[in-house]
Design an enzyme around this catalytic site. Sequence first.
Site, PDB file in Angstrom:
ATOM      1  N   GLY A  12      -4.387   8.027  -8.742  1.00  0.00           N
ATOM      2  CA  GLY A  12      -3.452   8.950  -9.219  1.00  0.00           C
ATOM      3  C   GLY A  12      -3.969  10.076  -9.876  1.00  0.00           C
ATOM      4  O   GLY A  12      -4.026  10.788 -10.703  1.00  0.00           O
ATOM      5  N   ALA A  14      -4.456  13.359  -9.203  1.00  0.00           N
ATOM      6  CA  ALA A  14      -3.787  14.718  -9.164  1.00  0.00           C
ATOM      7  C   ALA A  14      -2.545  14.488 -10.571  1.00  0.00           C
ATOM      8  O   ALA A  14      -1.825  15.439 -10.715  1.00  0.00           O
ATOM      9  CB  ALA A  14      -2.910  15.110  -8.061  1.00  0.00           C
ATOM     10  N   GLY A  15      -2.261  13.391 -11.080  1.00  0.00           N
ATOM     11  CA  GLY A  15      -1.199  13.353 -11.964  1.00  0.00           C
ATOM     12  C   GLY A  15      -1.738  13.724 -13.470  1.00  0.00           C
ATOM     13  O   GLY A  15      -2.901  14.313 -13.533  1.00  0.00           O
ATOM     14  N   ILE A  17      -2.337  12.137 -16.359  1.00  0.00           N
ATOM     15  CA  ILE A  17      -3.651  11.346 -16.973  1.00  0.00           C
ATOM     16  C   ILE A  17      -4.975  11.779 -16.038  1.00  0.00           C
ATOM     17  O   ILE A  17      -5.948  11.878 -16.691  1.00  0.00           O
ATOM     18  CB  ILE A  17      -3.490   9.871 -17.029  1.00  0.00           C
ATOM     19  CG1 ILE A  17      -2.270   9.611 -17.838  1.00  0.00           C
ATOM     20  CG2 ILE A  17      -5.105   9.311 -17.373  1.00  0.00           C
ATOM     21  CD1 ILE A  17      -2.005   7.911 -17.925  1.00  0.00           C
ATOM     22  N   ARG A 101      13.223  -3.760 -15.201  1.00  0.00           N
ATOM     23  CA  ARG A 101      11.731  -4.258 -15.367  1.00  0.00           C
ATOM     24  C   ARG A 101      11.280  -5.216 -14.020  1.00  0.00           C
ATOM     25  O   ARG A 101      10.057  -4.797 -13.727  1.00  0.00           O
ATOM     26  CB  ARG A 101      11.688  -4.798 -16.757  1.00  0.00           C
ATOM     27  CG  ARG A 101      10.039  -4.991 -16.923  1.00  0.00           C
ATOM     28  CD  ARG A 101       9.738  -5.369 -18.413  1.00  0.00           C
ATOM     29  NE  ARG A 101       8.372  -5.721 -18.611  1.00  0.00           N
ATOM     30  CZ  ARG A 101       7.564  -4.653 -18.899  1.00  0.00           C
ATOM     31  NH1 ARG A 101       7.943  -3.483 -19.102  1.00  0.00           N
ATOM     32  NH2 ARG A 101       6.130  -5.037 -19.203  1.00  0.00           N
ATOM     33  N   GLY A 133      -2.773   2.047 -15.098  1.00  0.00           N
ATOM     34  CA  GLY A 133      -1.314   2.336 -14.672  1.00  0.00           C
ATOM     35  C   GLY A 133      -0.446   1.188 -15.178  1.00  0.00           C
ATOM     36  O   GLY A 133      -0.849   0.073 -15.135  1.00  0.00           O
ATOM     37  N   ASN A 134       0.676   1.642 -15.891  1.00  0.00           N
ATOM     38  CA  ASN A 134       1.587   0.318 -16.557  1.00  0.00           C
ATOM     39  C   ASN A 134       2.406  -0.188 -15.648  1.00  0.00           C
ATOM     40  O   ASN A 134       2.768   0.220 -14.456  1.00  0.00           O
ATOM     41  CB  ASN A 134       2.470   0.787 -17.579  1.00  0.00           C
ATOM     42  CG  ASN A 134       1.623   1.098 -18.886  1.00  0.00           C
ATOM     43  OD1 ASN A 134       0.597   0.595 -19.010  1.00  0.00           O
ATOM     44  ND2 ASN A 134       1.876   2.552 -19.222  1.00  0.00           N
ATOM     45  N   ARG A 165      -4.964   3.918 -31.424  1.00  0.00           N
ATOM     46  CA  ARG A 165      -3.781   4.179 -32.321  1.00  0.00           C
ATOM     47  C   ARG A 165      -3.629   3.461 -33.553  1.00  0.00           C
ATOM     48  O   ARG A 165      -3.644   4.256 -34.571  1.00  0.00           O
ATOM     49  CB  ARG A 165      -2.477   3.997 -31.512  1.00  0.00           C
ATOM     50  CG  ARG A 165      -2.249   4.867 -30.292  1.00  0.00           C
ATOM     51  CD  ARG A 165      -1.089   4.490 -29.356  1.00  0.00           C
ATOM     52  NE  ARG A 165      -0.801   5.385 -28.529  1.00  0.00           N
ATOM     53  CZ  ARG A 165       0.156   5.184 -27.519  1.00  0.00           C
ATOM     54  NH1 ARG A 165       0.463   3.879 -27.188  1.00  0.00           N
ATOM     55  NH2 ARG A 165       0.591   6.106 -26.709  1.00  0.00           N
ATOM     56  N   HIS A 190      -0.496  -4.685 -23.231  1.00  0.00           N
ATOM     57  CA  HIS A 190      -0.400  -3.254 -23.623  1.00  0.00           C
ATOM     58  C   HIS A 190       1.217  -2.868 -23.611  1.00  0.00           C
ATOM     59  O   HIS A 190       1.572  -2.577 -22.464  1.00  0.00           O
ATOM     60  CB  HIS A 190      -1.096  -2.397 -22.649  1.00  0.00           C
ATOM     61  CG  HIS A 190      -0.775  -1.028 -22.610  1.00  0.00           C
ATOM     62  ND1 HIS A 190      -1.049  -0.065 -23.966  1.00  0.00           N
ATOM     63  CD2 HIS A 190      -0.289   0.176 -22.145  1.00  0.00           C
ATOM     64  CE1 HIS A 190      -0.675   1.116 -23.734  1.00  0.00           C
ATOM     65  NE2 HIS A 190      -0.320   1.376 -22.681  1.00  0.00           N
TER      66      HIS A 190
END
Length: 328
Positions: A12, A14-15, A17, A101, A133-134, A165, A190
Amino acid sequence: MSKKPVRVAVTGAAGQIGYALLFRIASGEMLGKDQPVILQLLEIPDEKAQKALKGVMMELDDCAFPLLAGMEAHGDPMTAFKDADYALLVGSRPRGPGMERAELLAVNGAIFTAQGKALNAVASRNVKVLVVGNPANTNAYIAMKSAPDLPRKNFTAMLRLDHNRAASQIAAKTGKAVADIEKLVVWGNHSPTMYADYRFATIKGESVAKMINDQEWNANTFLPTVGKRGAAIIEARGLSSAASAANAAIDHMRDWALGTNGKWVTMGIPSDGQYGIPKDTMFGFPVTCENGEYKLVEGLEIDAFSQERINKTLEELQGEQAGVAHLI
């Protein structure tokens, strides 16, 4: 004596993140200011994505990073992961409007099965894998199960964003410096079910739980704020939390590679059965890191509230695992 370059594969690339991550890896923030890197960058093999990746590589070139010893663009994990020492699996299919989902799990299941198989076939036998990645825990579980020739312990999922966080919220609540917070734990998935646990946490030796001393704040403000922070950022920014996710990935890999000097951090790791978490479940645990290895912090007492929260996040993870069982 200058060090030999290590190979860092990023999917990923070029994304959003990826864009927030690559320049920091190339500058030495992840593996140290004396460690040259070769970036092996993977994007989907369509023309638009590959063109965008080329643009990112042009910018990386233009930074003239002394530690960037080389980079390559790839559309196939079998070439992108060749001899990789580190692999950051950032790319995944986001949940689209109206997507169930189960559908999301199936789409990502196929991606991470292929990537796990490719790592198994061509990566270094000591490759350190971080899944960003989720759904990160389940994607890491799939990749691990698809790579039977690599040690299970080489596969991890990113819980560090939740950890950071939580630390930030505690610093704001107590008026103390975030750098002074130690022994914070995030258990589980997560996802909004994660359990950020400050019962053992200290600030300059003082108990955070005693400082805050407010179970209602813990249950009704702190945990929901940390759990739903990603959604709050999308609501405010119109885009997902890419820079803070990239920062957490850097933190996770840096600590794993270079050590934590005895400090606790949170990593999603395959369980060996401790704390009642079934073996192989990819679960957020407190760890310390030394000499390139993580070690679980064992023997922590789990009270009734904590057990309830751990059970809830475990139940969600087991549901996800059941949803991808046919892929493994």
